[in-house]
Design a protein around this motif. Structure first.
Motif, PDB file in Angstrom:
ATOM      1  N   LEU A  48       0.827  -1.217   0.000  1.00 30.46           N
ATOM      2  CA  LEU A  48       0.000   0.000   0.000  1.00 30.46           C
ATOM      3  C   LEU A  48       0.859   1.264   0.000  1.00 30.46           C
ATOM      4  O   LEU A  48       0.488   2.275  -0.601  1.00 30.46           O
ATOM      5  CB  LEU A  48      -0.988  -0.030   1.173  1.00 30.46           C
ATOM      6  CG  LEU A  48      -2.190  -0.959   0.933  1.00 30.46           C
ATOM      7  CD1 LEU A  48      -2.905  -1.302   2.240  1.00 30.46           C
ATOM      8  CD2 LEU A  48      -3.184  -0.350  -0.058  1.00 30.46           C
ATOM      9  N   ARG A  74      -0.888   2.552   9.170  1.00 28.84           N
ATOM     10  CA  ARG A  74      -2.150   2.500   8.410  1.00 28.84           C
ATOM     11  C   ARG A  74      -2.786   3.887   8.302  1.00 28.84           C
ATOM     12  O   ARG A  74      -3.439   4.213   7.308  1.00 28.84           O
ATOM     13  CB  ARG A  74      -3.117   1.502   9.052  1.00 28.84           C
ATOM     14  CG  ARG A  74      -2.698   0.057   8.806  1.00 28.84           C
ATOM     15  CD  ARG A  74      -3.556  -0.936   9.568  1.00 28.84           C
ATOM     16  NE  ARG A  74      -3.016  -2.290   9.452  1.00 28.84           N
ATOM     17  CZ  ARG A  74      -2.007  -2.777  10.189  1.00 28.84           C
ATOM     18  NH1 ARG A  74      -1.444  -2.024  11.117  1.00 28.84           N
ATOM     19  NH2 ARG A  74      -1.571  -4.007   9.996  1.00 28.84           N
ATOM     20  N   LEU A 119      -5.535   0.118  -7.879  1.00 25.28           N
ATOM     21  CA  LEU A 119      -4.334  -0.530  -7.344  1.00 25.28           C
ATOM     22  C   LEU A 119      -3.962  -1.735  -8.199  1.00 25.28           C
ATOM     23  O   LEU A 119      -2.775  -2.073  -8.324  1.00 25.28           O
ATOM     24  CB  LEU A 119      -4.572  -0.935  -5.890  1.00 25.28           C
ATOM     25  CG  LEU A 119      -3.414  -1.553  -5.123  1.00 25.28           C
ATOM     26  CD1 LEU A 119      -3.400  -1.056  -3.683  1.00 25.28           C
ATOM     27  CD2 LEU A 119      -3.474  -3.081  -5.132  1.00 25.28           C
ATOM     28  N   PHE A 165       2.093  -6.605  -7.918  1.00 29.95           N
ATOM     29  CA  PHE A 165       2.031  -7.993  -7.406  1.00 29.95           C
ATOM     30  C   PHE A 165       2.594  -8.986  -8.420  1.00 29.95           C
ATOM     31  O   PHE A 165       2.744  -8.648  -9.573  1.00 29.95           O
ATOM     32  CB  PHE A 165       0.570  -8.353  -7.077  1.00 29.95           C
ATOM     33  CG  PHE A 165       0.097  -7.719  -5.801  1.00 29.95           C
ATOM     34  CD1 PHE A 165       0.039  -8.433  -4.619  1.00 29.95           C
ATOM     35  CD2 PHE A 165      -0.268  -6.373  -5.794  1.00 29.95           C
ATOM     36  CE1 PHE A 165      -0.397  -7.836  -3.454  1.00 29.95           C
ATOM     37  CE2 PHE A 165      -0.698  -5.770  -4.628  1.00 29.95           C
ATOM     38  CZ  PHE A 165      -0.765  -6.491  -3.451  1.00 29.95           C
ATOM     39  N   MET A 183      -4.403  -5.934   7.268  1.00 30.88           N
ATOM     40  CA  MET A 183      -5.456  -5.911   6.239  1.00 30.88           C
ATOM     41  C   MET A 183      -6.823  -5.682   6.876  1.00 30.88           C
ATOM     42  O   MET A 183      -7.547  -4.758   6.523  1.00 30.88           O
ATOM     43  CB  MET A 183      -5.459  -7.250   5.507  1.00 30.88           C
ATOM     44  CG  MET A 183      -6.278  -7.238   4.261  1.00 30.88           C
ATOM     45  SD  MET A 183      -5.319  -6.700   2.856  1.00 30.88           S
ATOM     46  CE  MET A 183      -4.646  -8.256   2.283  1.00 30.88           C
ATOM     47  N   LEU A 208      -7.771  -2.161   8.096  1.00 25.54           N
ATOM     48  CA  LEU A 208      -8.157  -1.176   7.089  1.00 25.54           C
ATOM     49  C   LEU A 208      -9.591  -1.399   6.607  1.00 25.54           C
ATOM     50  O   LEU A 208     -10.303  -0.446   6.285  1.00 25.54           O
ATOM     51  CB  LEU A 208      -7.155  -1.186   5.928  1.00 25.54           C
ATOM     52  CG  LEU A 208      -5.835  -0.477   6.266  1.00 25.54           C
ATOM     53  CD1 LEU A 208      -4.724  -0.868   5.289  1.00 25.54           C
ATOM     54  CD2 LEU A 208      -5.995   1.049   6.268  1.00 25.54           C
ATOM     55  N   GLY A 251      -4.441 -11.097  -2.598  1.00 24.81           N
ATOM     56  CA  GLY A 251      -3.962  -9.973  -1.786  1.00 24.81           C
ATOM     57  C   GLY A 251      -4.033  -8.646  -2.523  1.00 24.81           C
ATOM     58  O   GLY A 251      -4.227  -7.589  -1.921  1.00 24.81           O
ATOM     59  N   ARG A 258      -6.384  -5.346  -1.337  1.00 21.58           N
ATOM     60  CA  ARG A 258      -5.842  -3.987  -1.191  1.00 21.58           C
ATOM     61  C   ARG A 258      -6.486  -3.011  -2.174  1.00 21.58           C
ATOM     62  O   ARG A 258      -6.660  -1.825  -1.877  1.00 21.58           O
ATOM     63  CB  ARG A 258      -4.314  -4.002  -1.358  1.00 21.58           C
ATOM     64  CG  ARG A 258      -3.604  -4.594  -0.149  1.00 21.58           C
ATOM     65  CD  ARG A 258      -2.125  -4.766  -0.377  1.00 21.58           C
ATOM     66  NE  ARG A 258      -1.501  -5.506   0.711  1.00 21.58           N
ATOM     67  CZ  ARG A 258      -1.510  -6.832   0.823  1.00 21.58           C
ATOM     68  NH1 ARG A 258      -2.102  -7.588  -0.101  1.00 21.58           N
ATOM     69  NH2 ARG A 258      -0.926  -7.425   1.856  1.00 21.58           N
TER      70      ARG A 258
END
Lengths: 156, 156
Positions: free
Chosen positions: A4, A121, A150, A156, B1, B4, B117, B121
């Protein structure tokens, strides 16, 4: 966590490039909501990330006002300089750091404790939130915003 | 995770409460940027979270249009209904799920793979970004926005 931050850094870089095609009047122009302008928002994002992560490292926060940095090159350079200090800390994050405690004083002088994971966060959400404001103002300037996706960023 | 997601759910709930004091004209009103309005944004956030997490569970996405839900009670109820389905999946998230692969087709029919994942996100950032837009529009309505702060929410 790291992904992030990487997302935010990539998006911020894209917005700095986006700013290159925007007039010198539009970038500092006062707007409704947030900290009140496109360039000021980018300054604020870099400032807040740097200052919190400095706190976590026991280093001094940044306290200079936006007015001393009110042009695109200065904010771009400041963000890049801060990034060099922030990045090593973020990259070396481990799960054990999650529950470490940071003690601060409120503006009223009251002690307050935060978990390191909470601050990390908070910093992530802070940047994404303010970038959302840029996406509205970009339309006022007549330009399409940087994508907030994202996915499809090669992260990734 | 998880933290959030919890942050997003708390902020979204605050915004639904915030909407209670806004006129019936202001909520669906067409605005500059994003999906173009306050109520439509809250619908879109709930829709996107639900649809991606349905994908990850091999369930059907939501495909109904905003026009069928264009009042505050309907969007509030839809978001609450979706939450009941999303929450157990998010709460049972484990690190092993990070690298699981989701195969989708692009609109052009090309196969594309995402990591679980990555999708999680993406969903987190998606909501925070759109809430940032609400914070600008809230000022147009003459009301202070819900705070975007992640700290001081009792999440840690």
């Amino acid at each position: 966590m790291l992904k992030l931050f990487e997302y935010n850094w990539q998006v911020r870089k894209d917005w700095f490039a986006w700013c290159q095609d925007v007039s010198e009047e539009d970038l500092p122009k006062k707007r409704t909501g947030g900290v009140g302008g496109i360039l000021h928002t980018l300054f604020h994002i870099a400032d807040v990330e740097f200052s919190w992560i400095s706190d976590l490292q026991g280093k001094r926060e940044f306290t200079e006002p936006f007015e001393d940095y009110a042009n695109l090159q200065k904010v771009t350079d400041l963000s890049a300089r801060f990034h060099e200090e922030v990045r090593p800390f973020v990259m070396s994050w481990t799960n054990e750091m999650e529950s470490k405690e940071l003690s601060e004083l409120t503006s009223a002088g009251e002690p307050v404790n935060f978990k390191y994971g909470e601050i990390m966060r908070h910093v992530i959400a802070h940047e994404i939130h303010h970038i959302g404001q840029l996406s509205v103002w970009s339309r006022e300037v007549g330009k399409a915003p940087i994508t907030a996706n994202l996915i499809r960023r090669g992260l990734f």
